[in-house]
Design a protein around this motif. Sequence first.
Motif, short mmCIF file in Angstrom:
data_model
loop_
_atom_site.label_atom_id
_atom_site.label_comp_id
_atom_site.label_asym_id
_atom_site.label_seq_id
_atom_site.Cartn_x
_atom_site.Cartn_y
_atom_site.Cartn_z
N LEU A 128 0.79 -1.06 0.10
CA LEU A 128 -0.07 -0.05 -0.01
C LEU A 128 0.87 1.25 0.20
O LEU A 128 0.47 2.27 -0.78
CB LEU A 128 -0.69 0.07 1.08
CG LEU A 128 -2.00 -1.13 1.23
CD1 LEU A 128 -2.73 -1.16 2.65
CD2 LEU A 128 -2.80 -0.87 0.16
N VAL A 147 -1.71 -2.36 -5.22
CA VAL A 147 -2.73 -2.54 -4.43
C VAL A 147 -3.62 -3.77 -4.79
O VAL A 147 -3.94 -4.38 -3.63
CB VAL A 147 -3.74 -1.38 -4.72
CG1 VAL A 147 -5.07 -1.57 -3.91
CG2 VAL A 147 -3.23 0.05 -4.39
N VAL A 160 -8.97 -1.55 1.92
CA VAL A 160 -7.91 -2.05 0.80
C VAL A 160 -8.81 -2.29 -0.53
O VAL A 160 -8.57 -2.08 -1.60
CB VAL A 160 -7.10 -3.28 1.07
CG1 VAL A 160 -6.24 -3.90 -0.25
CG2 VAL A 160 -6.16 -3.01 2.31
N ARG A 163 -10.13 0.88 -2.37
CA ARG A 163 -8.91 1.34 -3.02
C ARG A 163 -8.75 0.61 -4.60
O ARG A 163 -8.62 1.12 -5.41
CB ARG A 163 -7.71 1.48 -2.17
CG ARG A 163 -6.68 2.22 -2.82
CD ARG A 163 -5.51 2.25 -1.88
NE ARG A 163 -4.51 3.19 -2.62
CZ ARG A 163 -3.13 3.44 -1.91
NH1 ARG A 163 -2.91 3.00 -0.66
NH2 ARG A 163 -2.08 4.02 -2.31
#
Length: 303
Positions: A128, A147, A160, A163
């Motif tokens: 990340l 990611v 996570v 994203r």
Amino acid sequence: MKSALIACLVALAIHLIPLFLPRNMPEQELAIARAMPDATNRAQVLKPLKENPKATGEHLRAAAELLSEGSPLDAYELAKEAEKREPGEVETQLLLARICHGQRMNRCEEESLARAEELKPGDPKADLLRADFQEKDGDLGGALSSVGKAYKKAPGNVGVGVRYARLLSAMGRGEEAIQVLKQLERGLGRPQMLMEEGLVRMAQGRMEEARELFASAVEADPKLVMGYYHLGMAAFRVGDVDGAEEALRQADRLDMSDMRPLSALCDIQRKTGRTEQLTVTRMDLERRFPERMEAVRNACRTP
């Protein structure tokens, strides 16, 4: 007046007490440094921690964080000392990577990230952080890859996952983003998932679908501020100016500390030639955010 002066003097005395105490405890040095706005003075207080046997890795990392902006080389030295004292600590490697990235020390950055991954192979933090760096550098493809690795390590992590979905959407892979979001519904909650799905459809140019999804999101959660915000933006994009204003004003009512809804409304009023309404909106922003006048002027420009 006299009582107020006495109160001020007492408060000043309390703040000065740490300066006169025996200063051999790292916590004292950190507390004093946090009260100092100037990086040079902070460095003078914190650099001796490198030689202080009582300073733990946590103390040294905190000191390095305080110096990372104004005195990055001193921050690097403190972080390296933290690494010596606690060689197995992932947080130290991540801190080193951030400091090295800020100084364009590419080799140091990569070595620190690699070491963090080696220490905790299943931890997504290094991936990340690498993605953060790649996004700042404009490398969305690299950020997506990083990611994606983090998502494989922590598939149940909502932050996570969101994203990852947003990056997939940004790279034109909207349908894959939708599938990721659907897998997150239990942890994300249906209203938030609908809003995120609406953002994907908006990125695809499917405005009517996006608007319906945002409308469903705020129906499911009438307090979803950003749901109303995005509903307003989608409504404007499909030509419903009144609907856009209604949604943006509702977003503003729900969170009056956020400038974005009224700023967006101001932009809509400017684009549609509603000069009188724009003036009222700008006055409202100026009244509510007097400490952010430059931001208000940039966000709510007159024709």
